[in-house]
Design a protein around this motif. Sequence first.
Motif, PDB file in Angstrom:
ATOM      1  N   ARG A  71       0.831  -1.200   0.000  1.00  0.00           N
ATOM      2  CA  ARG A  71       0.000   0.000   0.000  1.00  0.00           C
ATOM      3  C   ARG A  71       0.867   1.251   0.000  1.00  0.00           C
ATOM      4  N   SER A  72       0.254   2.374  -0.346  1.00  0.00           N
ATOM      5  CA  SER A  72       0.997   3.637  -0.364  1.00  0.00           C
ATOM      6  C   SER A  72       1.458   3.988   1.045  1.00  0.00           C
ATOM      7  N   TRP A  73       2.509   4.791   1.112  1.00  0.00           N
ATOM      8  CA  TRP A  73       2.987   5.218   2.426  1.00  0.00           C
ATOM      9  C   TRP A  73       1.930   6.041   3.146  1.00  0.00           C
ATOM     10  N   GLN A  74       1.089   6.762   2.368  1.00  0.00           N
ATOM     11  CA  GLN A  74       0.030   7.551   2.994  1.00  0.00           C
ATOM     12  C   GLN A  74      -0.946   6.654   3.760  1.00  0.00           C
ATOM     13  N   LEU A 119       8.372   5.076   6.931  1.00  0.00           N
ATOM     14  CA  LEU A 119       7.362   5.565   5.990  1.00  0.00           C
ATOM     15  C   LEU A 119       7.668   6.997   5.548  1.00  0.00           C
ATOM     16  N   ALA A 120       8.199   7.802   6.474  1.00  0.00           N
ATOM     17  CA  ALA A 120       8.589   9.161   6.097  1.00  0.00           C
ATOM     18  C   ALA A 120       9.727   9.139   5.080  1.00  0.00           C
ATOM     19  N   ARG A 121      10.660   8.233   5.274  1.00  0.00           N
ATOM     20  CA  ARG A 121      11.755   8.099   4.309  1.00  0.00           C
ATOM     21  C   ARG A 121      11.225   7.632   2.960  1.00  0.00           C
ATOM     22  N   GLU A 122      10.267   6.698   2.990  1.00  0.00           N
ATOM     23  CA  GLU A 122       9.662   6.210   1.738  1.00  0.00           C
ATOM     24  C   GLU A 122       8.960   7.341   1.001  1.00  0.00           C
ATOM     25  N   CYS A 131      12.809  12.490  10.994  1.00  0.00           N
ATOM     26  CA  CYS A 131      12.825  12.507  12.463  1.00  0.00           C
ATOM     27  C   CYS A 131      11.747  13.445  13.001  1.00  0.00           C
ATOM     28  N   LEU A 132      11.656  14.630  12.404  1.00  0.00           N
ATOM     29  CA  LEU A 132      10.658  15.597  12.866  1.00  0.00           C
ATOM     30  C   LEU A 132       9.242  15.154  12.517  1.00  0.00           C
ATOM     31  N   ILE A 133       9.061  14.628  11.314  1.00  0.00           N
ATOM     32  CA  ILE A 133       7.731  14.181  10.895  1.00  0.00           C
ATOM     33  C   ILE A 133       7.220  13.078  11.819  1.00  0.00           C
ATOM     34  N   SER A 134       8.067  12.098  12.115  1.00  0.00           N
ATOM     35  CA  SER A 134       7.643  11.008  12.993  1.00  0.00           C
ATOM     36  C   SER A 134       7.308  11.540  14.382  1.00  0.00           C
TER      37      SER A 134
END
Length: 228
Positions: A71-74, A119-122, A131-134
């Motif tokens: 599935r998509s990372w979203q 998933l953020a890296r993907e 790091c910030l997004i997670s």
Amino acid sequence: MGKLTAHAIVERALEIGDTEGLDAVTIRRLATDLGVTPMALYWHFKNKEQLLVGMADHLISGFAPEPADDRSWQCQLRDLAEGLIRVLRRYPCAKNVLAQVDQAAVPSFLAVWDQALGLAREAGFSMEESCLISKYLLQSAIAIADAPVHFSSGRTPEEIAELVRVKRLGLESLPADRYPNLVEMAGPMVEGMRPGFYDTFGVDLVLTGIEALATARRNPASEVVDTT
């Protein structure tokens, strides 16, 4: 009672935390409630700091992130956030527990955190951005899970209704010429939202921002505004 387990200890600790607050969670209190000596608890948790880590691990362990799939990372990031919200919603004291521990010391939280980073890296973000997004995503999920539970924790329906009434009247009585929007929207501000709307809108708000930023990273030209 049978053999004392770490599971039984943290279950009782979370029950006390939910109803009386974390200050009431002590080794002595737990020993009394579980019918054992304090030394029996020290075998599993040497101090309250270790106990809080055990409580944090237990409350998140009910949510096991799905392995990476096609599935998509979203979609996967949404499942991660919504799953974390669902499991934390079960415990009114969850936010306070997580705020008092080093989250990097909680194995079940590490599993969720690691997947959010991947998933953020993907999605195409740098390591620093990931790091910030997670961090923002997981802390948003914790806050979303806490708000309605924290408001109603330990209160009867009558007490909640009275609290809502007082808070609404407080906002509606503000000077309308100075705070027109607070006065107009006092009802939805304090009376809550439609079932499910609070959670889905919160997750949408966070993920839409991440998706828009990811798109801008892939298509830098889309950030340029056409003024012709």
